[in-house]
Design an enzyme around this catalytic site. Structure first.
Site, PDB file in Angstrom:
ATOM      1  N   ASN A   9       0.862  -1.176   0.000  1.00 13.98           N
ATOM      2  CA  ASN A   9       0.000   0.000   0.000  1.00 13.98           C
ATOM      3  C   ASN A   9       0.902   1.230   0.000  1.00 13.98           C
ATOM      4  OD1 ASN A   9      -1.901   1.970   0.344  1.00 13.98           O
ATOM      5  ND2 ASN A   9      -2.408   1.438   2.467  1.00 13.98           N
ATOM      6  N   LYS A  11       0.063   4.230  -0.360  1.00 17.26           N
ATOM      7  CA  LYS A  11      -0.617   5.419   0.185  1.00 17.26           C
ATOM      8  C   LYS A  11      -0.314   6.633  -0.707  1.00 17.26           C
ATOM      9  CE  LYS A  11      -0.059   3.404   4.731  1.00 17.26           C
ATOM     10  NZ  LYS A  11      -0.241   3.559   6.161  1.00 17.26           N
ATOM     11  N   HIS A  97      -9.723   1.174   4.357  1.00 19.42           N
ATOM     12  CA  HIS A  97      -8.485   1.351   5.130  1.00 19.42           C
ATOM     13  C   HIS A  97      -8.785   2.276   6.320  1.00 19.42           C
ATOM     14  CE1 HIS A  97      -4.428   2.476   6.234  1.00 19.42           C
ATOM     15  NE2 HIS A  97      -4.018   1.424   5.543  1.00 19.42           N
ATOM     16  N   GLU A  99      -7.251   4.649   7.548  1.00 19.75           N
ATOM     17  CA  GLU A  99      -7.021   6.077   7.287  1.00 19.75           C
ATOM     18  C   GLU A  99      -8.227   6.697   6.588  1.00 19.75           C
ATOM     19  OE1 GLU A  99      -3.269   5.522   5.295  1.00 19.75           O
ATOM     20  OE2 GLU A  99      -2.382   4.916   7.194  1.00 19.75           O
ATOM     21  N   GLU A 169      -6.028  -5.057  10.306  1.00 17.33           N
ATOM     22  CA  GLU A 169      -4.993  -4.064  10.550  1.00 17.33           C
ATOM     23  C   GLU A 169      -5.297  -3.298  11.832  1.00 17.33           C
ATOM     24  OE1 GLU A 169      -2.883  -2.922   6.689  1.00 17.33           O
ATOM     25  OE2 GLU A 169      -4.616  -1.622   6.862  1.00 17.33           O
ATOM     26  N   GLY A 175       1.807   2.088  10.788  1.00 16.17           N
ATOM     27  CA  GLY A 175       2.741   3.207  10.650  1.00 16.17           C
ATOM     28  C   GLY A 175       3.392   3.614  11.959  1.00 16.17           C
ATOM     29  N   SER A 215       2.827  -2.391  10.477  1.00 10.80           N
ATOM     30  CA  SER A 215       4.278  -2.458  10.678  1.00 10.80           C
ATOM     31  C   SER A 215       4.876  -3.822  10.346  1.00 10.80           C
ATOM     32  CB  SER A 215       4.639  -2.015  12.101  1.00 10.80           C
ATOM     33  OG  SER A 215       4.224  -0.672  12.300  1.00 10.80           O
TER      34      SER A 215
END
Ligand code: PEP
Length: 253
Positions: A9, A11, A97, A99, A169, A175, A215
């Site tokens: 990904n 991003k 996702h 985010e 996730e 991250g 991660s």
């Protein structure tokens, strides 16, 4: 046999030229994949065509969109429809996702609409779920993630749900450099599979790939992927470094 997947990904990172180089560096490593193993590169929208031509000859390498809109089409300035993705040969799309859930207010219902459109247009949704830190600290992660599946996926019939890839996730691991332990990942993946089995059947649950994201790195991928219910990873930061992502692909079981 379930698919084992290393999904990148990107991003909102990399220029077009940097992305092209990264993809070429990874593909030119010519990693020998088994038929049940695949790589997926979720690139920014403007790079989808570049990615498609780069991977088109490679049967186990695929391109994904990072998002799509929940409406079929029309006056939604700046959005990209699933039909548009299909028209340029995109086969996979990340849906939900964390985010997007957090910064763009995407609800479980909206994600159900996106999943439906993806399936209608033969695009495989990579459906993300996962709990924030306070939920994990309260040990309520199982209920939280099960609700995400129920509200976005469990209206699907047996054939449809088997088209979906799930990515667990935990938000506290994305991250942050903090990875869920292999035991934590295995425990919740097994739980998610059991929830799918109760809703559908053990056979259906057994056919669905559940990726871990948060991660994943070159140094921990092999241990995570070795867990029986972890079918690969959705990888952010480490997918931007060719050598690291190559090692992550090589860690597929
Ligand atoms: C992600 O973007 O889905 C992700 C897991 O990011 P990272 O690997 O950087 O934690």
């Amino acid at each position: 046999m379930r698919k084992q997947i290393a999904a990148a990904n990107w991003k909102m990172n990399l220029t077009y030229q940097e992305g092209e180089k990264l993809l070429n560096d990874i593909l030119s490593a010519q990693i020998l994949l088994e038929p049940h193993q695949l790589t997926i590169f979720a690139v920014p929208f403007p790079y989808l065509i570049m990615g498609n031509s780069a991977v088109s000859e490679e049967i186990n390498n695929h391109i994904a969109a990072q998002n799509c809109y929940s409406k079929r089409g029309g006056a939604y300035t700046g959005e990209v429809s699933v039909e548009m993705l299909q028209s340029i040969g995109v086969e996979y799309c990340i849906v939900g996702h964390s985010e997007r859930r957090e910064y763009f207010g995407e609800s479980n219902q909206m994600l159900a609409d996106k999943v439906n459109l993806c399936l209608e247009y033969n695009i495989t949704p990579i459906f993300c779920c996962g709990e924030p830190l306070p939920i994990r600290e309260a040990n309520k992660q199982n209920e939280y993630v099960a609700t995400q599946l129920k509200e976005s996926l469990f209206h699907l019939d047996e054939a449809q749900i088997q088209q979906v890839i799930i990515a667990y996730e935990p938000i506290w691991a994305i991250g942050t450099g903090v990875t869920a332990s292999t035991a934590q990942a295995q425990e919740i993946h097994q739980y998610l599979r059991s929830v799918i089995a109760s809703q559908y059947s053990a056979d259906v649950a057994d056919n669905i790939s559940i990726l871990y994201g948060g991660s994943v790195k070159a140094g921990n991928a092999a241990e995570l992927f070795a867990a029986p219910d972890v079918d690969g990873g959705l990888v952010g930061g480490a997918s931007l470094v060719a050598d690291d992502f190559i090692k992550i692909i090589q860690a597929l079981k």
